[in-house]
Design a protein around this motif. Structure first.
Motif, PDB file in Angstrom:
ATOM      1  N   LEU A 190       0.841  -1.187   0.000  1.00 22.69           N
ATOM      2  CA  LEU A 190       0.000   0.000   0.000  1.00 22.69           C
ATOM      3  C   LEU A 190       0.882   1.244   0.000  1.00 22.69           C
ATOM      4  CD1 LEU A 190      -1.908  -2.260   0.959  1.00 22.69           C
ATOM      5  CD2 LEU A 190      -2.971  -0.610   2.481  1.00 22.69           C
ATOM      6  N   GLU A 191       0.475   2.220  -0.815  1.00 20.26           N
ATOM      7  CA  GLU A 191       1.172   3.510  -0.810  1.00 20.26           C
ATOM      8  C   GLU A 191       0.819   4.262   0.456  1.00 20.26           C
ATOM      9  OE1 GLU A 191       2.636   2.064  -3.549  1.00 20.26           O
ATOM     10  OE2 GLU A 191       0.571   2.224  -4.223  1.00 20.26           O
ATOM     11  N   GLU A 192      -0.363   3.958   0.991  1.00 17.65           N
ATOM     12  CA  GLU A 192      -0.893   4.742   2.093  1.00 17.65           C
ATOM     13  C   GLU A 192      -2.068   3.975   2.685  1.00 17.65           C
ATOM     14  OE1 GLU A 192      -2.055   8.589   0.591  1.00 17.65           O
ATOM     15  OE2 GLU A 192      -2.675   9.275   2.566  1.00 17.65           O
ATOM     16  N   LEU A 193      -2.195   4.039   4.011  1.00 12.77           N
ATOM     17  CA  LEU A 193      -3.355   3.452   4.688  1.00 12.77           C
ATOM     18  C   LEU A 193      -3.754   4.410   5.790  1.00 12.77           C
ATOM     19  CD1 LEU A 193      -5.320   1.120   5.508  1.00 12.77           C
ATOM     20  CD2 LEU A 193      -3.404   0.080   6.737  1.00 12.77           C
ATOM     21  N   TRP A 215      -7.281   3.464   1.579  1.00  8.74           N
ATOM     22  CA  TRP A 215      -5.953   2.995   1.201  1.00  8.74           C
ATOM     23  C   TRP A 215      -5.752   3.081  -0.298  1.00  8.74           C
ATOM     24  CZ3 TRP A 215      -8.185  -2.122   2.910  1.00  8.74           C
ATOM     25  CH2 TRP A 215      -8.301  -3.053   1.888  1.00  8.74           C
ATOM     26  N   GLY A 227      -2.596   5.887  10.865  1.00  5.24           N
ATOM     27  CA  GLY A 227      -2.460   5.053   9.692  1.00  5.24           C
ATOM     28  C   GLY A 227      -1.005   4.823   9.343  1.00  5.24           C
ATOM     29  N   LEU A 228      -0.808   4.347   8.112  1.00  2.97           N
ATOM     30  CA  LEU A 228       0.527   3.969   7.665  1.00  2.97           C
ATOM     31  C   LEU A 228       0.918   4.848   6.482  1.00  2.97           C
ATOM     32  CD1 LEU A 228      -0.421   1.523   9.339  1.00  2.97           C
ATOM     33  CD2 LEU A 228       0.767   0.072   7.724  1.00  2.97           C
ATOM     34  N   GLU A 229       2.167   5.291   6.504  1.00  2.00           N
ATOM     35  CA  GLU A 229       2.721   6.031   5.361  1.00  2.00           C
ATOM     36  C   GLU A 229       2.957   5.071   4.204  1.00  2.00           C
ATOM     37  OE1 GLU A 229       1.989   8.672   7.460  1.00  2.00           O
ATOM     38  OE2 GLU A 229       3.495   7.596   8.608  1.00  2.00           O
ATOM     39  N   GLU A 230       3.174   3.810   4.560  1.00  2.00           N
ATOM     40  CA  GLU A 230       3.603   2.836   3.556  1.00  2.00           C
ATOM     41  C   GLU A 230       3.462   1.451   4.168  1.00  2.00           C
ATOM     42  OE1 GLU A 230       7.618   3.751   2.418  1.00  2.00           O
ATOM     43  OE2 GLU A 230       7.690   2.140   0.966  1.00  2.00           O
ATOM     44  N   LEU A 231       3.064   0.491   3.358  1.00  2.00           N
ATOM     45  CA  LEU A 231       3.010  -0.910   3.794  1.00  2.00           C
ATOM     46  C   LEU A 231       3.477  -1.743   2.617  1.00  2.00           C
ATOM     47  CD1 LEU A 231       2.095  -3.310   5.615  1.00  2.00           C
ATOM     48  CD2 LEU A 231      -0.216  -2.959   4.751  1.00  2.00           C
ATOM     49  N   ARG A 232       4.530  -2.527   2.814  1.00  2.00           N
ATOM     50  CA  ARG A 232       5.101  -3.308   1.703  1.00  2.00           C
ATOM     51  C   ARG A 232       5.125  -4.783   2.057  1.00  2.00           C
ATOM     52  NH1 ARG A 232       4.338  -0.003  -2.270  1.00  2.00           N
ATOM     53  NH2 ARG A 232       4.947   2.068  -1.593  1.00  2.00           N
ATOM     54  N   TRP A 233       4.611  -5.585   1.119  1.00  2.00           N
ATOM     55  CA  TRP A 233       4.753  -7.026   1.229  1.00  2.00           C
ATOM     56  C   TRP A 233       5.862  -7.413   0.256  1.00  2.00           C
ATOM     57  CZ3 TRP A 233      -0.802  -5.657   0.622  1.00  2.00           C
ATOM     58  CH2 TRP A 233      -1.436  -5.552   1.860  1.00  2.00           C
TER      59      TRP A 233
END
Lengths: 156, 156
Positions: free
Chosen positions: A84-87, A137, B83-89
């Protein structure tokens, strides 16, 4: 019918339906995946600024994901997501809240190196019954192209 | 003892321990929150580039969150996250994989408008046993300051 990368269009949007946050499910989810007292301890949560138990943001995300899969991704040849770029968790979800979810395709981009892959950026937005946005998101998903359709086991 | 905003320092990092991805749990999670066939259908998953079932990225995130709460946030006065700035799998998690998780505090920032709040940006990183990064996220959490300690029900 399966939708491949070429079948997805920038700007298309879909109502994904809604779910109602079940108190027992919120508690069970939080005990395992997010055991902060605002999600697991009603008495303590009542003393915070939230005034009571709120859903784990991860539960809200998962519940939105379920609707995204059932009402959008299930008909597509997708191989998952890079992330995700953003959440954003913009407002709390309380037990009993009904949350409506929608998706919009923001960008489609063919792979530069592989003719069998394309990348699709989409925005997921969720609102409560009062029309407040509770979650947003932006993610990028990997899709199989028509050229790669023999890689998709459910191609028929 | 509870750690308030002022007790958190930029650069501090913590090993949060590890979990092992249980196949039955992965399947149960995915059926409810992420029913894509790569997460729910072993036969179909075996025919994709993954070669078999992989964990939902949301399950991986939730499992990391549980360790973050139990081994870091539980000792702090936190009111959740924007929230999240970024989330990477970054790589798939397979059933049986053991995933080790760590957190680092990247930035602490006092609220400009409220003396009882501060914001803490932290990075969560998870690796499998081969040392491959499987997940990364950057989030900002809301913390209560010493000045706001009467707002924290577990202040003793």
């Amino acid at each position: 019918m399966v939708r491949y990368f070429e079948d997805l269009a920038e700007g298309e949007s879909h109502d994904l339906g809604s779910y109602t946050a079940d108190r027992e499910e919120l508690l069970a989810f939080a005990r395992r995946y997010d055991p902060q007292p605002i999600h697991t301890d009603p008495e303590m949560a009542a003393e915070t600024m939230y005034g009571g138990l709120i859903a784990s943001g991860w539960h809200t995300a998962g519940s939105c994901m379920a609707l995204l899969v059932e009402n959008f991704l299930a008909e597509t040849a997708t191989l998952g997501s890079f992330g995700l770029e953003e959440l954003r968790w913009r407002a709390p979800v309380y037990p009993g809240d009904t949350v409506r979810v929608a998706v919009e395709v923001i960008e489609t981009r063919a792979s530069e190196s592989r003719e069998d892959r394309g990348y699709v950026t989409n925005d997921v937005v969720a609102e409560n019954e009062a029309g407040e946005e509770v979650l947003f998101w932006r993610s990028t998903n990997i899709f199989i192209t028509e050229a790669g359709r023999d890689q998709w086991p459910r191609g028929e």
